[in-house]
Design a protein around this motif. Structure first.
Motif, PDB file in Angstrom:
ATOM      1  N   THR A  22       0.738  -1.332  -0.043  1.00  0.00           N
ATOM      2  CA  THR A  22       0.056  -0.069   0.007  1.00  0.00           C
ATOM      3  C   THR A  22       0.953   1.285  -0.226  1.00  0.00           C
ATOM      4  O   THR A  22       0.645   2.262  -0.709  1.00  0.00           O
ATOM      5  CB  THR A  22      -0.839  -0.044   1.016  1.00  0.00           C
ATOM      6  N   ASP A  23       2.014   1.194   0.898  1.00  0.00           N
ATOM      7  CA  ASP A  23       2.818   2.285   0.757  1.00  0.00           C
ATOM      8  C   ASP A  23       3.679   2.487  -0.513  1.00  0.00           C
ATOM      9  O   ASP A  23       3.853   3.807  -0.830  1.00  0.00           O
ATOM     10  CB  ASP A  23       3.903   2.307   1.995  1.00  0.00           C
ATOM     11  N   GLU A  24       4.029   1.520  -1.174  1.00  0.00           N
ATOM     12  CA  GLU A  24       4.566   1.721  -2.384  1.00  0.00           C
ATOM     13  C   GLU A  24       3.583   2.261  -3.533  1.00  0.00           C
ATOM     14  O   GLU A  24       4.041   3.236  -4.341  1.00  0.00           O
ATOM     15  CB  GLU A  24       5.083   0.259  -2.937  1.00  0.00           C
ATOM     16  N   LEU A  25       2.685   1.828  -3.568  1.00  0.00           N
ATOM     17  CA  LEU A  25       1.350   1.990  -4.509  1.00  0.00           C
ATOM     18  C   LEU A  25       1.168   3.829  -4.259  1.00  0.00           C
ATOM     19  O   LEU A  25       0.939   4.460  -5.252  1.00  0.00           O
ATOM     20  CB  LEU A  25       0.174   1.443  -4.118  1.00  0.00           C
ATOM     21  N   ARG A  26       1.071   4.221  -3.082  1.00  0.00           N
ATOM     22  CA  ARG A  26       0.679   5.560  -2.599  1.00  0.00           C
ATOM     23  C   ARG A  26       1.914   6.555  -3.093  1.00  0.00           C
ATOM     24  O   ARG A  26       1.785   7.636  -3.736  1.00  0.00           O
ATOM     25  CB  ARG A  26       0.251   5.764  -1.132  1.00  0.00           C
ATOM     26  N   ARG A  27       3.132   5.899  -2.822  1.00  0.00           N
ATOM     27  CA  ARG A  27       4.272   6.826  -3.110  1.00  0.00           C
ATOM     28  C   ARG A  27       4.217   7.122  -4.762  1.00  0.00           C
ATOM     29  O   ARG A  27       4.709   7.996  -5.373  1.00  0.00           O
ATOM     30  CB  ARG A  27       5.435   6.253  -2.724  1.00  0.00           C
ATOM     31  N   ALA A  28       3.880   5.790  -5.462  1.00  0.00           N
ATOM     32  CA  ALA A  28       3.984   5.879  -6.859  1.00  0.00           C
ATOM     33  C   ALA A  28       2.821   6.888  -7.408  1.00  0.00           C
ATOM     34  O   ALA A  28       3.213   7.363  -8.471  1.00  0.00           O
ATOM     35  CB  ALA A  28       3.782   4.500  -7.523  1.00  0.00           C
ATOM     36  N   TYR A  29       1.607   6.853  -6.794  1.00  0.00           N
ATOM     37  CA  TYR A  29       0.650   7.661  -7.181  1.00  0.00           C
ATOM     38  C   TYR A  29       0.973   9.106  -6.991  1.00  0.00           C
ATOM     39  O   TYR A  29       0.808  10.027  -8.093  1.00  0.00           O
ATOM     40  CB  TYR A  29      -0.781   7.443  -6.428  1.00  0.00           C
ATOM     41  N   ARG A  30       1.373   9.356  -6.050  1.00  0.00           N
ATOM     42  CA  ARG A  30       1.978  10.843  -5.881  1.00  0.00           C
ATOM     43  C   ARG A  30       3.182  11.184  -6.793  1.00  0.00           C
ATOM     44  O   ARG A  30       3.064  12.433  -7.216  1.00  0.00           O
ATOM     45  CB  ARG A  30       2.655  10.994  -4.356  1.00  0.00           C
ATOM     46  N   ARG A  31       3.945  10.334  -6.916  1.00  0.00           N
ATOM     47  CA  ARG A  31       5.041  10.767  -8.171  1.00  0.00           C
ATOM     48  C   ARG A  31       4.444  10.856  -9.596  1.00  0.00           C
ATOM     49  O   ARG A  31       4.712  11.930 -10.090  1.00  0.00           O
ATOM     50  CB  ARG A  31       6.070   9.562  -8.226  1.00  0.00           C
ATOM     51  N   VAL A  32       3.537   9.957  -9.773  1.00  0.00           N
ATOM     52  CA  VAL A  32       2.771  10.348 -11.116  1.00  0.00           C
ATOM     53  C   VAL A  32       2.021  11.443 -11.291  1.00  0.00           C
ATOM     54  O   VAL A  32       2.019  12.161 -12.331  1.00  0.00           O
ATOM     55  CB  VAL A  32       1.911   9.031 -11.540  1.00  0.00           C
ATOM     56  N   LEU A  33       1.355  11.928 -10.123  1.00  0.00           N
ATOM     57  CA  LEU A  33       0.487  13.080 -10.207  1.00  0.00           C
ATOM     58  C   LEU A  33       1.498  14.274 -10.275  1.00  0.00           C
ATOM     59  O   LEU A  33       1.017  15.253 -11.100  1.00  0.00           O
ATOM     60  CB  LEU A  33       0.111  13.316  -8.958  1.00  0.00           C
ATOM     61  N   ARG A  34       2.565  14.211  -9.657  1.00  0.00           N
ATOM     62  CA  ARG A  34       3.675  15.527  -9.646  1.00  0.00           C
ATOM     63  C   ARG A  34       3.690  15.409 -11.126  1.00  0.00           C
ATOM     64  O   ARG A  34       4.066  16.593 -11.732  1.00  0.00           O
ATOM     65  CB  ARG A  34       4.706  15.266  -8.916  1.00  0.00           C
ATOM     66  N   GLU A  35       4.297  14.347 -11.797  1.00  0.00           N
ATOM     67  CA  GLU A  35       5.002  14.446 -13.325  1.00  0.00           C
ATOM     68  C   GLU A  35       4.125  14.819 -14.354  1.00  0.00           C
ATOM     69  O   GLU A  35       4.298  15.218 -15.344  1.00  0.00           O
ATOM     70  CB  GLU A  35       5.488  12.821 -13.381  1.00  0.00           C
ATOM     71  N   THR A  36       2.698  14.443 -13.970  1.00  0.00           N
ATOM     72  CA  THR A  36       1.698  14.601 -14.922  1.00  0.00           C
ATOM     73  C   THR A  36       0.607  15.875 -14.898  1.00  0.00           C
ATOM     74  O   THR A  36      -0.120  16.076 -15.650  1.00  0.00           O
ATOM     75  CB  THR A  36       0.711  13.405 -15.172  1.00  0.00           C
ATOM     76  N   HIS A  37       0.842  16.553 -13.805  1.00  0.00           N
ATOM     77  CA  HIS A  37       0.023  17.734 -13.383  1.00  0.00           C
ATOM     78  C   HIS A  37       0.096  18.825 -14.509  1.00  0.00           C
ATOM     79  O   HIS A  37       1.170  19.134 -14.753  1.00  0.00           O
ATOM     80  CB  HIS A  37       0.243  18.196 -12.014  1.00  0.00           C
ATOM     81  N   PRO A  38      -0.863  19.288 -15.262  1.00  0.00           N
ATOM     82  CA  PRO A  38      -0.827  20.111 -16.318  1.00  0.00           C
ATOM     83  C   PRO A  38      -0.191  21.650 -15.554  1.00  0.00           C
ATOM     84  O   PRO A  38       0.458  21.988 -16.387  1.00  0.00           O
ATOM     85  CB  PRO A  38      -2.257  20.456 -16.667  1.00  0.00           C
TER      86      PRO A  38
END
Length: 309
Positions: A22-38
């Motif tokens: 769950t922690d790995e998934l949450r960290r990956a989600y936050r990383r992808v949000l930062r990388e893809t946010h318009p």
């Protein structure tokens, strides 16, 4: 197109294995949000895909439900199964339709997937989502395009009896052959349209009057190919197309309708699928509607000239 055979799973969107904590998934989600946010220079389409993926596996309950569904393959199988296996639609006055949308690509997919699975291997369900996703991308692309053609055909059928539609139309472009077909020809009061339905599994953009993207192979020129195929039909039937249209899933382009340019004076368009009915009904700006006599004449010429793959 998130239910496409080419689309990434939620785990692939975040770049983690299905066994991630769950922690790995949450960290990956936050990383992808930062990388893809318009707001930080990312892609709106990729940002929304990340949000969609998080909705599927972001909580223990949602993740467990997704994993159970992925194991059974039910949601994707329902969407990918042959049309005869689906529930019938409600009956309403429909456009006159000829040909079999997606039929050639369905047959091509079944031939390729059986060859890939190997001789003598029992293939219980060629549309099982786990099995499909294990196949090479070029095979999955054939199925994705068949599904795209069927989705477009369903929308076109709802235009009403003022429209006539031909699917899987053979052309003489590039030496002919089924691969050189036109997916759809649409005739109605708004004009005559030549269409290809595409699913490249990734966002596309425009460069120098052509469509490009990660899912489009080197040397491929989709609009040029559409132009050659439409020209073949125009010559054979002695008609002129109002526009040449490539239809894509909504999440593969940011604009709902883009006029890319002209091919021998005919406008070329890139259109999101959700905008297609509006385009077919209203037509193009400054293009007069077809009268009854003209419609009848064009329909007669096309009916006499069209062959199916």
């Amino acid at each position: 197109m998130r239910d496409s055979p080419l689309s990434a799973t939620p785990y692939e969107v975040f770049g983690v294995p299905p066994t991630a904590s769950t922690d790995e998934l949450r960290r990956a989600y936050r990383r992808v949000l930062r990388e893809t946010h318009p707001d930080t220079g990312g892609s709106a389409a990729e940002f929304h895909t990340a949000q969609w993926a998080w909705e599927r596996i972001g909580t223990p309950e949602a993740r467990a439900a997704y994993d159970r569904g992925a194991t059974r393959s039910e949601p994707a199988h329902e969407a990918w199964a042959a049309p005869s296996a689906r529930k019938p639609r409600d009956s309403r006055p429909l456009a006159r339709s000829h040909g079999h949308p997606g039929g050639w690509r369905r047959e091509r997919y079944l031939s390729l997937i059986r060859e890939w699975a190997g001789r003598g291997v029992a293939l219980d369900d060629p549309y099982d989502s786990a099995f499909v996703r294990s196949a090479p991308r070029d095979i999955r692309h054939v199925l994705a395009d068949a599904l795209a053609e069927e989705a477009t055909a369903r929308l076109l059928s709802e235009l009403g009896i003022a429209f006539t539609i031909w699917h899987d139309v053979a052309t003489d472009a590039a030496g002919g052959g089924p691969a050189q077909k036109l997916d759809h020809i649409v005739l109605g009061p708004s004009g005559l349209f030549a269409m290809l339905s595409e699913d490249w599994g990734a966002p596309v953009t425009l460069r120098k009057g052509e469509i490009i993207g990660e899912g489009i192979g080197a040397g491929e020129r989709p609009l040029h190919a559409l132009s050659l195929r439409a020209r073949s039909i125009a010559r054979a039937a002695r008609v002129r197309f109002t526009a040449l249209v490539i239809v894509v899933p909504d999440d593969q382009t940011e604009e709902s309708l883009t006029v890319v340019g002209r091919a021998r004076g005919v406008p070329t368009l890139l259109v999101q699928r959700s905008r297609l009915q509006d385009l077919a009904r209203t037509g193009l700006v400054n293009v007069p509607l077809m009268g009854g006599n003209e419609l009848f004449d064009v329909r007669t010429r096309l009916s006499a000239a069209i062959r199916f793959v």
